[in-house]
Write an enzyme that holds these catalytic residues in place. Structure first.
Site, mmCIF file in Angstrom:
data_model
loop_
_atom_site.group_PDB
_atom_site.id
_atom_site.type_symbol
_atom_site.label_atom_id
_atom_site.label_comp_id
_atom_site.label_asym_id
_atom_site.label_seq_id
_atom_site.Cartn_x
_atom_site.Cartn_y
_atom_site.Cartn_z
ATOM 1 C CB CYS A 166 5.848 -10.907 2.042
ATOM 2 S SG CYS A 166 7.275 -11.566 0.688
ATOM 3 C CG HIS A 306 3.866 -5.712 3.055
ATOM 4 N ND1 HIS A 306 4.613 -6.534 3.180
ATOM 5 C CD2 HIS A 306 4.819 -5.627 1.817
ATOM 6 C CE1 HIS A 306 5.234 -7.405 2.755
ATOM 7 N NE2 HIS A 306 5.821 -7.106 1.710
ATOM 8 C CD GLU A 317 2.474 -0.224 2.285
ATOM 9 O OE1 GLU A 317 2.085 -0.718 3.886
ATOM 10 O OE2 GLU A 317 3.075 -0.597 2.091
ATOM 11 C CE LYS A 338 8.400 -6.482 5.312
ATOM 12 N NZ LYS A 338 6.477 -5.990 6.033
ATOM 13 C CG HIS A 343 10.121 -8.702 3.937
ATOM 14 N ND1 HIS A 343 9.417 -9.361 4.744
ATOM 15 C CD2 HIS A 343 9.573 -8.855 2.727
ATOM 16 C CE1 HIS A 343 8.546 -9.680 3.709
ATOM 17 N NE2 HIS A 343 8.569 -9.131 2.363
ATOM 18 C CG PHE A 406 7.465 -12.112 -4.029
ATOM 19 C CD1 PHE A 406 8.046 -10.907 -4.307
ATOM 20 C CD2 PHE A 406 8.204 -12.950 -4.762
ATOM 21 C CE1 PHE A 406 8.580 -10.489 -4.118
ATOM 22 C CE2 PHE A 406 9.580 -12.756 -4.642
ATOM 23 C CZ PHE A 406 10.004 -11.130 -4.128
#
Length: 420
Positions: A166, A306, A317, A338, A343, A406
């Site tokens: 991502c 994110h 975050e 998002k 996403h 990831f």
């Protein structure tokens, strides 16, 4: 060696909220969700039955049939977004030196639909032996969008893809940025693309328990920073950002949208899929981005987070933002797009970068939708301004855009209002 300044001169997008960057921006400001029941295959037996699909996308409106058949959907998205961005930039492709134009176009997964189809066809007809489409490999590989863009326009500068889940398109943008700063190119086509709403894509993320299963309320499923969040909503699409050396843009009289002033990269070194619960990698990447940009924490007006709507990720975050920005964390805006687009995996950074650019141009911050009173998470400080549910006007001079992938990959880019 004096580093070159890098400016943004064009953007293009294909997203669940629109087939252009402008349409996407308008619908983001409205707080529109792109989540709907899956139509690309029968998802009735899947744990998650919805996604943020790109609507009304007909490749034959953009490509000849024979050409469209040679491209996976993820490559088609990339080419359409790039065409819009190049047109938006005002570049005269007949006059520029194409040796000085490069392409870094990211994809976290690539042609998964092509892979599924070809392998399924093989096993369904296994008695006939290994019969595969000759375009199987060129359609599937994750670098082919960059290659197709280069071939279509004749761009002969640096050309490749980046793959860091991502964080892919932010890493690609950072590389493109540095190619210009170091004098490798005058113009870089930078972006990310993904089309992973497929049986394997949905089932694979379901197996990880990463996706929301709020099938009774798809549009309300992506709810960053809410206690009841239960996973991310997968999306698809592409974003393209034209980066250009400042002097080159100035000489041709380009309409400069903003400046890309710095970036940061880091690793969590923690877990295959989870971000660090205390946001250690996120702290490091934002601090590096600010240092690289020669900016203070108090210069930042907006963080495009994110913000995936996962339990550990959202908390980590927020902790990172508070640790990096201290008291100023309460004076800036936080926006999680998002919640609307879903996403977009390898395309997330490019599309969210475009939204941040429009925020700087228009001095307005898009909302983080789907938060409801009474759904507060005790581990999140709601004195922070998450821009919940409604866009907010403010002067946006500097915007950070975070992406975390990831494998613990973190990338942050910094956009700034352009001044000569």
């Amino acid at each position: 060696m004096e580093l070159k300044r890098v400016v943004v001169t064009g953007v293009g997008a294909v997203t669940p909220l629109g087939l252009t960057a402008t349409e996407t921006w308008q619908n983001v400001l409205k707080g529109m969700s792109g989540a709907t029941p899956i139509t690309r295959f029968d998802a009735s037996t899947f744990k998650t039955k919805f996604a943020c699909e790109v609507k009304d996308f007909d490749p034959l409106q953009y490509f000849e049939r024979k050409d469209a058949r040679k491209m996976d959907r993820y490559t088609q998205f990339a080419l359409v977004a790039t065409q819009e961005a190049l047109e938006h930039s005002g570049l005269d492709l007949e006059k520029i030196d194409k040796d000085e134009v490069g392409v870094v176009f990211a994809a976290g997964i690539g042609g998964i639909a092509t892979f599924e189809q070809e392998v399924a066809n093989y096993y369904l007809n296994i008695e006939q032996g290994p019969r595969f489409n000759p375009f199987f490999i060129p359609k599937m590989i994750s670098d082919i969008a960059a290659g197709q863009i280069s071939i279509r326009y004749g761009f002969r500068g640096p050309n490749y893809s980046t793959a860091s889940a991502c964080a892919s398109s932010n890493h690609g943008m950072i590389n493109a940025f540095n190619h210009i700063r170091l004098g490798d190119a005058k113009i870089m086509v930078s972006g990310g693309t993904e089309a992973a709403i497929t049986p394997a894509g949905i089932a694979g993320f379901n197996a990880l328990t990463a996706l929301s299963t709020r099938n009774d309320d798809p549009k309300g499923a992506s709810r960053p920073f809410s206690k009841s969040r239960d996973g991310f909503v997968i999306g698809e699409g592409a974003g393209c950002i034209i980066l250009e050396e400042y002097e080159h843009a100035l000489a041709r009289g380009a309409n400069i949208l903003c400046e890309l002033v710095g970036s940061g990269m880091s690793a969590d070194a923690y877990h295959l899929t989870a971000t660090h619960p205390d946001g250690l990698g996120a702290v490091l990447v934002m601090r590096r981005a600010l240092k690289n940009s020669n900016l203070k924490t108090t210069d930042v007006d907006l963080i495009s987070v994110h913000g995936t709507s996962t339990s550990v990720g959202d908390i980590g975050e927020v902790k990172a933002i508070q640790q990096v920005f201290g008291d100023h964390a309460y004076k800036l805006n936080i926006s999680a797009t998002k919640s609307m687009t879903g996403h977009l995996l390898g395309a997330a950074g490019a599309v969210e970068g475009i939204v941040a650019i429009y925020s700087i141009i228009n001095n307005i911050v898009p909302p983080t939708i789907n938060f409801h009173e009474g759904d507060e998470d005790p581990e999140i400080d709601y004195n922070l301004n998450f821009t919940f549910n409604k866009a907010q006007e403010r002067n946006v001079n500097v915007a950070l855009s975070n992406t975390f992938g990831f494998g613990g990959h973190n990338a942050c880019v910094v956009f700034k209002k352009f001044k000569k």
